[in-house]
Design an enzyme around this catalytic site. Structure first.
Site, PDB file in Angstrom:
ATOM      1  N   GLY A 265      75.353  96.331  83.515  1.00 56.34           N
ATOM      2  CA  GLY A 265      76.459  96.809  84.348  1.00 56.34           C
ATOM      3  C   GLY A 265      77.769  96.153  83.939  1.00 56.34           C
TER       4      GLY A 265
ATOM      5  N   LYS B 198      60.333 105.195  74.430  1.00 61.98           N
ATOM      6  CA  LYS B 198      60.669 103.788  74.676  1.00 61.98           C
ATOM      7  C   LYS B 198      59.617 103.149  75.587  1.00 61.98           C
ATOM      8  CE  LYS B 198      64.527 100.751  75.511  1.00 61.98           C
ATOM      9  NZ  LYS B 198      65.319 100.362  76.659  1.00 61.98           N
TER      10      LYS B 198
ATOM     11  N   ALA C  52      71.989  92.700  76.270  1.00 63.29           N
ATOM     12  CA  ALA C  52      72.966  91.808  76.906  1.00 63.29           C
ATOM     13  C   ALA C  52      72.232  90.885  77.859  1.00 63.29           C
ATOM     14  CB  ALA C  52      73.998  92.632  77.675  1.00 63.29           C
TER      15      ALA C  52
ATOM     16  N   ASN D 119      57.320  88.527  69.632  1.00 59.94           N
ATOM     17  CA  ASN D 119      56.805  89.837  69.202  1.00 59.94           C
ATOM     18  C   ASN D 119      55.977  89.706  67.919  1.00 59.94           C
ATOM     19  OD1 ASN D 119      58.182  90.789  71.374  1.00 59.94           O
ATOM     20  ND2 ASN D 119      59.729  91.922  70.223  1.00 59.94           N
TER      21      ASN D 119
ATOM     22  N   ARG E  48      73.015  87.411  80.896  1.00 57.20           N
ATOM     23  CA  ARG E  48      74.035  86.693  81.680  1.00 57.20           C
ATOM     24  C   ARG E  48      73.871  85.198  81.472  1.00 57.20           C
ATOM     25  NH1 ARG E  48      73.613  88.824  87.789  1.00 57.20           N
ATOM     26  NH2 ARG E  48      71.402  89.047  87.326  1.00 57.20           N
TER      27      ARG E  48
ATOM     28  N   SER F  52      61.454  91.505  76.596  1.00 64.15           N
ATOM     29  CA  SER F  52      62.132  91.381  77.894  1.00 64.15           C
ATOM     30  C   SER F  52      61.126  91.004  78.984  1.00 64.15           C
ATOM     31  CB  SER F  52      62.845  92.691  78.243  1.00 64.15           C
ATOM     32  OG  SER F  52      61.929  93.764  78.172  1.00 64.15           O
TER      33      SER F  52
ATOM     34  N   ARG G 227      77.983  87.972  97.863  1.00 65.70           N
ATOM     35  CA  ARG G 227      78.156  88.135  96.406  1.00 65.70           C
ATOM     36  C   ARG G 227      79.606  88.522  96.104  1.00 65.70           C
ATOM     37  NH1 ARG G 227      75.717  85.895  92.809  1.00 65.70           N
ATOM     38  NH2 ARG G 227      75.229  87.545  91.330  1.00 65.70           N
TER      39      ARG G 227
ATOM     40  N   ASN H 238      55.150  94.733  74.938  1.00 65.11           N
ATOM     41  CA  ASN H 238      55.569  93.709  75.915  1.00 65.11           C
ATOM     42  C   ASN H 238      54.434  93.047  76.687  1.00 65.11           C
ATOM     43  OD1 ASN H 238      57.900  94.928  74.949  1.00 65.11           O
ATOM     44  ND2 ASN H 238      59.005  94.696  76.864  1.00 65.11           N
TER      45      ASN H 238
ATOM     46  N   ASN I  33      65.320 101.143  82.668  1.00 60.40           N
ATOM     47  CA  ASN I  33      64.277 101.239  81.660  1.00 60.40           C
ATOM     48  C   ASN I  33      63.049 101.879  82.301  1.00 60.40           C
ATOM     49  OD1 ASN I  33      63.270 100.804  79.142  1.00 60.40           O
ATOM     50  ND2 ASN I  33      63.180  98.567  79.320  1.00 60.40           N
TER      51      ASN I  33
HETATM   52  P1  NAP Z   1      70.232  92.367  85.662  1.00 58.88           P
HETATM   53  O1  NAP Z   1      71.015  91.530  84.691  1.00 58.88           O
HETATM   54  O2  NAP Z   1      69.176  91.716  86.474  1.00 58.88           O
HETATM   55  O3  NAP Z   1      71.271  93.085  86.609  1.00 58.88           O
HETATM   56  C1  NAP Z   1      70.890  93.851  87.728  1.00 58.88           C
HETATM   57  C2  NAP Z   1      72.000  93.717  88.748  1.00 58.88           C
HETATM   58  O4  NAP Z   1      71.726  94.615  89.826  1.00 58.88           O
HETATM   59  C3  NAP Z   1      72.141  92.321  89.340  1.00 58.88           C
HETATM   60  O5  NAP Z   1      73.470  91.891  89.132  1.00 58.88           O
HETATM   61  C4  NAP Z   1      71.848  92.525  90.824  1.00 58.88           C
HETATM   62  O6  NAP Z   1      72.659  91.769  91.682  1.00 58.88           O
HETATM   63  C5  NAP Z   1      72.241  93.981  90.977  1.00 58.88           C
HETATM   64  N1  NAP Z   1      71.714  94.585  92.203  1.00 58.88           N
HETATM   65  C6  NAP Z   1      70.428  94.682  92.624  1.00 58.88           C
HETATM   66  N2  NAP Z   1      70.371  95.300  93.819  1.00 58.88           N
HETATM   67  C7  NAP Z   1      71.656  95.597  94.160  1.00 58.88           C
HETATM   68  C8  NAP Z   1      72.269  96.238  95.283  1.00 58.88           C
HETATM   69  N3  NAP Z   1      71.538  96.691  96.310  1.00 58.88           N
HETATM   70  N4  NAP Z   1      73.603  96.371  95.301  1.00 58.88           N
HETATM   71  C9  NAP Z   1      74.355  95.906  94.280  1.00 58.88           C
HETATM   72  N5  NAP Z   1      73.844  95.298  93.188  1.00 58.88           N
HETATM   73  C10 NAP Z   1      72.508  95.144  93.123  1.00 58.88           C
HETATM   74  O7  NAP Z   1      69.525  93.594  84.910  1.00 58.88           O
HETATM   75  P2  NAP Z   1      69.876  94.239  83.493  1.00 58.88           P
HETATM   76  O8  NAP Z   1      69.298  93.384  82.417  1.00 58.88           O
HETATM   77  O9  NAP Z   1      71.333  94.592  83.431  1.00 58.88           O
HETATM   78  O10 NAP Z   1      68.980  95.542  83.568  1.00 58.88           O
HETATM   79  C11 NAP Z   1      69.352  96.713  84.279  1.00 58.88           C
HETATM   80  C12 NAP Z   1      68.451  97.846  83.760  1.00 58.88           C
HETATM   81  O11 NAP Z   1      68.798  98.095  82.390  1.00 58.88           O
HETATM   82  C13 NAP Z   1      66.953  97.484  83.753  1.00 58.88           C
HETATM   83  O12 NAP Z   1      66.180  98.592  84.073  1.00 58.88           O
HETATM   84  C14 NAP Z   1      66.703  97.052  82.316  1.00 58.88           C
HETATM   85  O13 NAP Z   1      65.351  97.232  81.902  1.00 58.88           O
HETATM   86  C15 NAP Z   1      67.637  97.993  81.566  1.00 58.88           C
HETATM   87  N6  NAP Z   1      68.033  97.491  80.236  1.00 58.88           N
HETATM   88  C16 NAP Z   1      68.564  96.240  80.101  1.00 58.88           C
HETATM   89  C17 NAP Z   1      68.945  95.796  78.839  1.00 58.88           C
HETATM   90  C18 NAP Z   1      69.555  94.418  78.646  1.00 58.88           C
HETATM   91  O14 NAP Z   1      69.746  94.021  77.483  1.00 58.88           O
HETATM   92  N7  NAP Z   1      69.874  93.673  79.661  1.00 58.88           N
HETATM   93  C19 NAP Z   1      68.772  96.623  77.729  1.00 58.88           C
HETATM   94  C20 NAP Z   1      68.242  97.888  77.904  1.00 58.88           C
HETATM   95  C21 NAP Z   1      67.866  98.338  79.173  1.00 58.88           C
HETATM   96  P3  NAP Z   1      72.611  90.179  91.836  1.00 58.88           P
HETATM   97  O15 NAP Z   1      73.400  89.648  90.669  1.00 58.88           O
HETATM   98  O16 NAP Z   1      73.277  89.960  93.135  1.00 58.88           O
HETATM   99  O17 NAP Z   1      71.162  89.798  91.771  1.00 58.88           O
END
Ligand code: NAP
Length: 305
Positions: free
Chosen positions: A14, A184, A131, A202, A133, A252, A37, A192, A105
């Site tokens: 995001g 995927k 990505a 992996n 954090r 992941s 938050r 995984n 995903n």
């Molecule tokens: P993440 O870093 O855990 O981020 C998810 C965010 O959603 C967190 O900031 C969380 O808030 C927020 N959230 C959850 N419930 C919420 C609500 N009710 N209102 C507002 N915000 C809310 O996850 P991510 O890695 O970005 O992954 C997101 C999706 O993309 C997943 O399905 C993942 O498999 C997919 N994906 C990720 C990557 C990657 O590299 N990261 C790559 C490909 C696909 P808090 O911060 O308050 O907990």
């Protein structure tokens, strides 16, 4: 219709999308989980995008999900298990003809979301960008990749699609988004869970190739049965290519488990097993893998659904 990009969830993906859209001059608004938050975010004042060693700061406006203004375009960037509950709370704010982009995903969460918002258009995305954090409100761009977007119910590209190119977000509109997501999902199922069970990178799966092969054979059978023959083509070869190309990486799911976080199992291997069951297919390797993974997660005190 407003052209603001509302972004639900300022996590890794995001924030990556939010910063690039804001850098291109697009109107962006973050929707955060709750007032706590929001206060934490406002104390910092914006998001930082770290690319290689360079950090850029973006003072993107944010709100908690108790705001009331209508939403026309929403990027849903939560984890798969959070997407539908988050949308249930936001649904009353969606304007007629609102469009949602679902970054989750796996499969299953998209339908859960669509059920919450029958009046909105749901666009599915499959991303290979990476990505993470390093800290709250900071995102490290860790791996260049690509994004496929599409709507299984409507082949016409979204009218805002050119925003992505202007923001430097590599993307293509595809009518085969379900095939991309299934492929995927199959790659994920073959790699995984085994990295968790064998506690390895992996590349460690090179020592367990017979297990990988058996899973790929069952996954290909499942894909055919689910009307996704294209996603089954050359699956085993691609799984082996991915294992070699990412040999030094931790998957992941492995990283989620290592950090004590809930996995997206329900929308990956769990979805595959439920689909097999629905089709009356007995996929013993896949079901055995799921059971071993559930036992492993339960032994660690992690959610296993
Ligand atoms: P993440 O870093 O855990 O981020 C998810 C965010 O959603 C967190 O900031 C969380 O808030 C927020 N959230 C959850 N419930 C919420 C609500 N009710 N209102 C507002 N915000 C809310 O996850 P991510 O890695 O970005 O992954 C997101 C999706 O993309 C997943 O399905 C993942 O498999 C997919 N994906 C990720 C990557 C990657 O590299 N990261 C790559 C490909 C696909 P808090 O911060 O308050 O907990």
């Amino acid at each position: 219709m407003s052209s603001t990009w509302h972004i639900l969830g300022a996590g890794s993906l995001g924030s990556l999308w939010a910063c690039r859209l804001a850098r291109a001059g697009k109107a962006v608004r973050l929707i955060l989980r709750d007032p706590q938050r929001l206060a934490a975010y406002q104390a910092v004042g914006g998001l930082s995008l770290i690319e290689q060693a360079h950090s850029s700061f973006f003072a993107i406006p944010a709100e908690a999900d108790e705001a009331h203004a209508p939403i026309h375009r929403l990027l849903v960037a939560c984890k798969a298990y959070d997407a539908a509950p988050a949308l249930a709370r936001l649904a009353p704010r969606l304007a007629a003809g609102a469009e949602l982009i679902l970054l989750q995903n796996g499969l299953g969460s998209q339908d859960e979301v669509a059920d919450q918002v029958p009046h909105a258009r749901c666009i599915f995305a499959s991303s290979t960008e990476g990505a993470f954090r390093p800290a709250d409100w900071q995102v490290q761009f860790a791996g260049h990749g690509f994004n496929w977007l599409g709507d299984p119910l409507n082949p016409a590209p979204a009218e805002w699609f050119s925003d992505l190119e202007e923001a430097g977000i590599p993307a293509q509109w595809t009518v085969d988004i379900l095939s991309r997501l299934w492929r995927k999902l199959a790659l994920n199922c073959a790699i995984n869970p085994l990295t968790v069970l064998h506690d390895c990178q992996n590349g460690g799966l090179l020592e367990h190739l017979s297990e990988v092969d058996a899973l790929c054979a069952e996954l290909a059978q499942l894909l055919h049965c689910c009307g996704q023959p294209q996603a089954a083509e050359g699956l085993n070869e691609e799984v082996q290519r991915v294992i070699l190309a990412t040999a030094a990486n931790y998957s992941s799911m492995y990283q989620d488990v290592r950090h004590g976080r809930r996995t997206e199992l329900h929308y990956l291997l769990g979805y595959a097993c439920r689909a097999a069951h629905r089709h009356g297919l007995a996929l013993v390797e896949l079901e055995h893998l799921r059971q071993r993974l559930v036992d492993n997660l339960q032994a660690r005190g992690l959610p296993s659904d």
